[in-house]
Enzyme design. Structure first.
Site, short mmCIF file in Angstrom:
data_model
loop_
_atom_site.label_atom_id
_atom_site.label_comp_id
_atom_site.label_asym_id
_atom_site.label_seq_id
_atom_site.Cartn_x
_atom_site.Cartn_y
_atom_site.Cartn_z
N CYS A 122 0.72 -1.39 -0.16
CA CYS A 122 -0.32 -0.13 0.06
C CYS A 122 0.76 0.86 -0.10
CB CYS A 122 -0.92 -0.24 1.64
SG CYS A 122 -1.80 -1.70 0.93
N HIS A 260 -3.41 7.08 3.16
CA HIS A 260 -3.64 5.95 1.97
C HIS A 260 -5.28 5.83 2.52
CE1 HIS A 260 -4.62 1.84 1.38
NE2 HIS A 260 -3.56 1.45 2.69
N ASN A 290 -10.11 0.08 0.37
CA ASN A 290 -8.66 0.19 0.33
C ASN A 290 -8.48 -0.27 -0.88
OD1 ASN A 290 -6.17 -0.36 0.43
ND2 ASN A 290 -5.86 -1.32 2.87
#
Length: 346
Positions: A122, A260, A290
């Site tokens: 990520c 994020h 996500n």
């Protein structure tokens, strides 16, 4: 905190954002859909994650498909100027060999340029951003196309109630050009770090040299949620603080906080640690989930398209992912053309 804080680029060799785009696959999975399939309460999913729906790839659609769509939009936003390198940040390549970037480059009509993948889960977009900036600072490229794309839905155990509600698929892309450090869009000093001793907190155990690929429970994505939550808040908060100080800014001068989109509670905790109020936080996790490496550039594109992110805004970026990896940087937001919401996302 261990990490890398590079010195400023040489005069005339800063990486400047000049194009932006994103794309989400057409299939939308709502919390009601997951309730029908998994029996998980829609209220529990939203309370735990802040997510109401997410986009997932249909059968036959792969990461490169998303990357090509986002890359096409970013190149158009940059006036389809020539680029000399393409970087794809992904943890879900089409195949383990070869890298996905050369195929994406070919499909975009960029055959012959440098093209390679970056994998930092990520945090992949920020690691890719640092790499692209390095290409420009070193004089290896005048312009670089950076695409972050992931199809994490393909890594999940379809019966796992703890991971299926969290992840969505998507891609975001930037075009970076050579410019000066004092102009809008110039990427600030970057803070990057990792801690491999905690690599088991976020992992897919098979399909590598340590363990050959297997099907079944062992081959799916696994995450130790509580520990990940704690480290994500700590690492992103610290990295963000260092990046802001490196830019010569104060935290109360941040106009937009772009983190994020791992989990709405994580983002809220980080913002609280930094003292950034809710009206300065860019968020889209509710309708995309996500999206791993693609999370930050998708959010940048959506916020720009909706006018929430405007020219002149002081923007703080931060991310955290498997590895463990983390990063942060700053940018004064430039004026960008042709960044519009996707159909159905307006």
């Amino acid at each position: 905190m261990a990490g890398i804080v590079p010195q400023a680029a040489l005069p005339g060799k800063a990486a400047v954002i000049c194009g932006l785009g994103y794309w989400l696959p057409p299939n939308v999975v709502t919390n009601e859909d997951l309730h029908a399939r998994l029996g998980t309460s829609t209220e529990w999913i939203y309370r735990r994650t802040g997510i109401s729906s997410r986009h997932v790839v249909p059968p036959g659609m792969v990461t490169s498909d998303l990357a090509v769509e986002a890359g096409t939009r970013a190149l158009a936003s940059a006036g389809n100027a020539e680029v000399q390198a393409l970087i794809v940040a992904t943890t879900t390549p089409d195949r383990s060999c070869p890298a996905t970037a050369p195929e994406v480059a070919s499909r975009l009509g960029l055959t012959g340029i440098a093209a390679f993948d970056v994998s930092a889960v990520c945090t992949g977009f920020l690691y890719g951003l640092a790499t692209a900036s390095g290409f420009i600072a070193a004089g290896l490229a005048e312009r670089v196309l950076l695409i972050a794309a992931d199809t994490f839905s393909t890594l999940l155990d379809p019966e796992d109630r703890t991971t299926v509600p969290i992840f969505g698929d998507g891609a975001g892309a930037l075009v970076l050009r050579r410019g000066t450090a004092d102009e809008p869009g110039a990427i600030g000093k970057m803070v990057l770090g990792s801690d491999g001793e905690l690599s088991d907190l976020i992992a897919v155990e098979t399909a590598g040299s340590q363990k050959q690929f297997t099907t079944g429970q062992e081959g799916y994505f696994r995450m130790q949620g509580r520990e990940v939550f704690r480290h994500a808040v700590e690492r992103m908060s610290t990295a963000a603080t260092v990046a802001v100080e490196a830019a010569g800014w104060r935290l109360d001068q941040i106009d937009r906080f772009v983190a994020h989109q791992a989990n709405a509670r994580i983002t809220s905790f980080v913002a609280s640690e930094l003292g950034i109020p809710s009206d300065r936080q860019a968020q889209n996790i509710e309708h995309v989930g996500n999206t791993a490496a693609a999370s930050v550039p998708i959010l940048l594109a959506e916020a720009t398209a909706r006018g929430h992110l405007a020219p002149g805004h002081r923007v703080l970026l931060t991310a955290f992912g498997g590895g463990l990896t983390w990063g942060a940087t700053t940018v004064v937001w430039p004026k960008l053309e042709g960044v519009v919401p996707l159909e159905g996302e307006r």
